[in-house]
Design a protein around this motif. Structure first.
Motif, PDB file in Angstrom:
ATOM      1  N   LEU A  29      -6.587   0.527 -13.541  1.00 30.65           N
ATOM      2  CA  LEU A  29      -5.353  -0.060 -12.986  1.00 30.65           C
ATOM      3  C   LEU A  29      -5.166  -1.495 -13.478  1.00 30.65           C
ATOM      4  CD1 LEU A  29      -5.532   1.259  -9.300  1.00 30.65           C
ATOM      5  CD2 LEU A  29      -4.016   2.069 -11.136  1.00 30.65           C
ATOM      6  N   THR A  30      -6.269  -2.267 -13.527  1.00 31.12           N
ATOM      7  CA  THR A  30      -6.182  -3.659 -13.977  1.00 31.12           C
ATOM      8  C   THR A  30      -5.732  -3.709 -15.438  1.00 31.12           C
ATOM      9  OG1 THR A  30      -8.017  -4.178 -12.473  1.00 31.12           O
ATOM     10  CG2 THR A  30      -7.462  -5.837 -14.145  1.00 31.12           C
ATOM     11  N   ARG A  31      -6.321  -2.839 -16.265  1.00 27.43           N
ATOM     12  CA  ARG A  31      -5.968  -2.768 -17.695  1.00 27.43           C
ATOM     13  C   ARG A  31      -4.474  -2.443 -17.842  1.00 27.43           C
ATOM     14  NH1 ARG A  31     -10.258   0.241 -18.652  1.00 27.43           N
ATOM     15  NH2 ARG A  31      -9.125   2.233 -18.574  1.00 27.43           N
ATOM     16  N   GLU A  32      -4.036  -1.450 -17.091  1.00 28.12           N
ATOM     17  CA  GLU A  32      -2.637  -0.998 -17.214  1.00 28.12           C
ATOM     18  C   GLU A  32      -1.668  -2.081 -16.745  1.00 28.12           C
ATOM     19  OE1 GLU A  32      -3.543   3.805 -16.611  1.00 28.12           O
ATOM     20  OE2 GLU A  32      -2.442   2.690 -15.076  1.00 28.12           O
ATOM     21  N   LEU A  33      -1.995  -2.760 -15.655  1.00 27.86           N
ATOM     22  CA  LEU A  33      -1.100  -3.819 -15.159  1.00 27.86           C
ATOM     23  C   LEU A  33      -1.031  -4.960 -16.171  1.00 27.86           C
ATOM     24  CD1 LEU A  33       0.691  -5.131 -13.012  1.00 27.86           C
ATOM     25  CD2 LEU A  33      -1.395  -5.995 -11.908  1.00 27.86           C
ATOM     26  N   LYS A  34      -2.176  -5.336 -16.731  1.00 30.26           N
ATOM     27  CA  LYS A  34      -2.205  -6.425 -17.724  1.00 30.26           C
ATOM     28  C   LYS A  34      -1.391  -6.046 -18.958  1.00 30.26           C
ATOM     29  CE  LYS A  34      -6.375  -8.911 -16.417  1.00 30.26           C
ATOM     30  NZ  LYS A  34      -7.725  -9.378 -16.797  1.00 30.26           N
ATOM     31  N   THR A  85       0.861  -1.182   0.000  1.00 28.71           N
ATOM     32  CA  THR A  85       0.000   0.000   0.000  1.00 28.71           C
ATOM     33  C   THR A  85       0.902   1.239   0.000  1.00 28.71           C
ATOM     34  OG1 THR A  85      -1.580  -1.226   1.377  1.00 28.71           O
ATOM     35  CG2 THR A  85      -1.873   1.166   1.238  1.00 28.71           C
ATOM     36  N   GLY A  86       0.532   2.217  -0.832  1.00 25.18           N
ATOM     37  CA  GLY A  86       1.309   3.467  -0.752  1.00 25.18           C
ATOM     38  C   GLY A  86       1.776   3.926  -2.121  1.00 25.18           C
ATOM     39  N   GLY A  87       1.236   5.047  -2.591  1.00 21.10           N
ATOM     40  CA  GLY A  87       1.732   5.679  -3.815  1.00 21.10           C
ATOM     41  C   GLY A  87       1.307   5.026  -5.106  1.00 21.10           C
ATOM     42  N   ILE A  88       0.233   4.209  -5.070  1.00 20.54           N
ATOM     43  CA  ILE A  88      -0.213   3.523  -6.292  1.00 20.54           C
ATOM     44  C   ILE A  88      -1.259   4.374  -7.011  1.00 20.54           C
ATOM     45  CG2 ILE A  88      -1.493   1.558  -7.197  1.00 20.54           C
ATOM     46  CD1 ILE A  88      -0.080  -0.137  -5.020  1.00 20.54           C
ATOM     47  N   LYS A  89      -0.937   4.740  -8.276  1.00 19.51           N
ATOM     48  CA  LYS A  89      -1.930   5.462  -9.083  1.00 19.51           C
ATOM     49  C   LYS A  89      -1.944   4.980 -10.534  1.00 19.51           C
ATOM     50  CE  LYS A  89       0.964   9.458 -10.338  1.00 19.51           C
ATOM     51  NZ  LYS A  89       1.248  10.883 -10.089  1.00 19.51           N
ATOM     52  N   ASN A  90      -1.051   4.026 -10.875  1.00 21.94           N
ATOM     53  CA  ASN A  90      -1.096   3.453 -12.228  1.00 21.94           C
ATOM     54  C   ASN A  90      -0.544   2.034 -12.221  1.00 21.94           C
ATOM     55  OD1 ASN A  90       1.759   3.583 -12.351  1.00 21.94           O
ATOM     56  ND2 ASN A  90       1.621   5.749 -12.962  1.00 21.94           N
ATOM     57  N   GLY A  91      -0.617   1.367 -13.406  1.00 20.11           N
ATOM     58  CA  GLY A  91      -0.199  -0.029 -13.493  1.00 20.11           C
ATOM     59  C   GLY A  91       1.261  -0.219 -13.156  1.00 20.11           C
ATOM     60  N   ARG A  92       2.082   0.761 -13.474  1.00 20.54           N
ATOM     61  CA  ARG A  92       3.514   0.654 -13.213  1.00 20.54           C
ATOM     62  C   ARG A  92       3.780   0.616 -11.711  1.00 20.54           C
ATOM     63  NH1 ARG A  92       7.838   5.501 -14.019  1.00 20.54           N
ATOM     64  NH2 ARG A  92       9.364   4.603 -12.558  1.00 20.54           N
ATOM     65  N   ILE A 146       1.842  -0.568  -9.461  1.00 19.51           N
ATOM     66  CA  ILE A 146       1.448  -1.905  -8.992  1.00 19.51           C
ATOM     67  C   ILE A 146       2.541  -2.904  -9.350  1.00 19.51           C
ATOM     68  CG2 ILE A 146      -0.236  -3.766  -9.186  1.00 19.51           C
ATOM     69  CD1 ILE A 146      -2.347  -1.630  -9.810  1.00 19.51           C
ATOM     70  N   PHE A 147       3.031  -2.795 -10.601  1.00 22.36           N
ATOM     71  CA  PHE A 147       4.098  -3.717 -11.046  1.00 22.36           C
ATOM     72  C   PHE A 147       5.292  -3.619 -10.097  1.00 22.36           C
ATOM     73  CE2 PHE A 147       6.281  -6.399 -13.923  1.00 22.36           C
ATOM     74  CZ  PHE A 147       7.613  -5.975 -13.927  1.00 22.36           C
ATOM     75  N   GLU A 148       5.642  -2.392  -9.715  1.00 23.94           N
ATOM     76  CA  GLU A 148       6.799  -2.193  -8.824  1.00 23.94           C
ATOM     77  C   GLU A 148       6.558  -2.787  -7.441  1.00 23.94           C
ATOM     78  OE1 GLU A 148       8.059   2.007 -11.012  1.00 23.94           O
ATOM     79  OE2 GLU A 148       7.860   1.958  -8.841  1.00 23.94           O
TER      80      GLU A 148
END
Ligand SMILES: C=Cc1c(C(=O)O)[nH]c(=O)[nH]c1=O
Length: 312
Positions: free
Chosen positions: A285-290, A248-255, A257-259
């Motif tokens: 977010l799901t689209r971007e991570l995929k 948790t912390g600083g998540i606003k895009n797929g990248r 989440i990947f990190e």
């Protein structure tokens, strides 16, 4: 590609959900999360009695994140257990999280007894890191108290339980906390809560932006991602492998989440960005991570979870 994951031997069809405290204070908000692409939700931390919380303004969004000193406003744990147990009946294969926090170990035990008696079958998140109750130190920074709470809690509570921790900033503190956490059958550790007691200033009015505590409050958003990633990875490196990490912390895009997953997170939670964008964020977010997983040739998150490389 699949963004599915599991926590506490329970399956989640997506590794993305809300952070406690955000969009989860009442039945309406919880129902909106339940209908979103988030695979689960966690409630606002419930206390033994409902609380009004601190005077407003107590939340302020900034271009880089947010500051909050809510003061633990919540409907009381009984309310959240009733709502979640009812939603659970409608969706038996979905798994939910309920967050709770007491002001001492006896309250923590009472809260968990309420959970057990209610027949809740999901995952409990014990919040050890609320930074905004005036006069109350953050439990997570008092290592002896954390040890005592977990020792007492695991004597009586037998269901899946994780803890929400504040950010740590010292390698020795990572070592000391990991030594304590490894003694207990925790389902997971959730790092991080907001960075406590920051200060955001409106320079045109030469004034703070939130009323409680002379403007001091928990910081979230872009400001805290490096700290969040470090805490996720530090505990991933130190905890025994059956204690999973929620990032948790600083998540606003797929990248982002990947990190977090690269650092070892099995699930990620979104706070500030969810507050700004609403539950539709989970589809984005799901689209971007995929898309990132596809580009890199990863089929499932296990293919890259914890695989952060160092420089030799
Ligand atoms: C549960 C209280 C918390 C609050 C709060 O209610 O002020 N804010 C946070 O950023 N983190 C918390 O854990």
């Amino acid at each position: 590609v699949s963004t599915a994951t599991n926590i506490a031997q329970k399956k989640f069809d997506n590794c993305i959900m809300n952070a406690s405290g955000v969009w989860c204070s009442d039945e309406n908000e919880l129902t909106e999360l339940d209908r979103s692409e988030a695979s689960s939700f966690v409630t606002k931390s419930g206390t033994l009695q409902p609380r009004k919380g601190n005077p407003q303004p107590r939340y302020f969004p900034t271009s880089l994140g947010s500051i909050n000193s809510m003061g633990l406003p919540n409907q009381g744990l009984d309310y959240y257990l009733e709502v979640v147990n009812r939603l659970q009946q409608r969706k038996p294969h979905k798994n939910y999280f309920v967050s709770c926090t007491g002001f001492n170990v006896q309250e923590d035990i009472s809260l968990l007894k309420k959970v057990a008696v209610s027949g809740f079958t999901g995952v409990v998140e014990l919040n050890l890191s609320c930074p905004n109750v005036p006069g109350k130190p953050q439990t997570g920074y008092d290592f002896e108290t954390v040890d005592n709470i977990l020792k007492t809690v695991f004597k009586s509570y037998k269901g899946p339980l994780g803890v929400k921790l504040p950010p740590y900033f010292d390698i020795v503190h990572f070592n000391q906390m990991a030594q304590i956490l490894n003694k207990y059958p925790l389902a997971y550790v959730n790092s991080v809560n907001s960075i406590g007691n920051g200060l955001y200033i409106d320079d045109t009015q030469e004034q703070v932006v939130i009323k409680p505590k002379n403007g001091f409050g928990g910081i979230g958003g872009d400001y805290i991602k490096p700290t969040a990633l470090a805490n996720v990875h530090a505990f991933y490196q130190r905890l025994n492998p059956d204690i999973q990490i929620i990032g948790t912390g600083g998540i606003k895009n797929g990248r982002d989440i990947f990190e977090h997953i690269l650092c070892g997170a099995s699930m990620v939670q979104v706070g500030t960005a969810l507050m700004k964008e609403g539950p539709d964020i989970f589809a984005r977010l799901t689209r971007e991570l995929k898309a990132i997983m596809r580009d890199k040739g990863y089929e499932k998150i296990a293919d890259f979870k914890g695989k952060l490389q160092y420089i030799e």
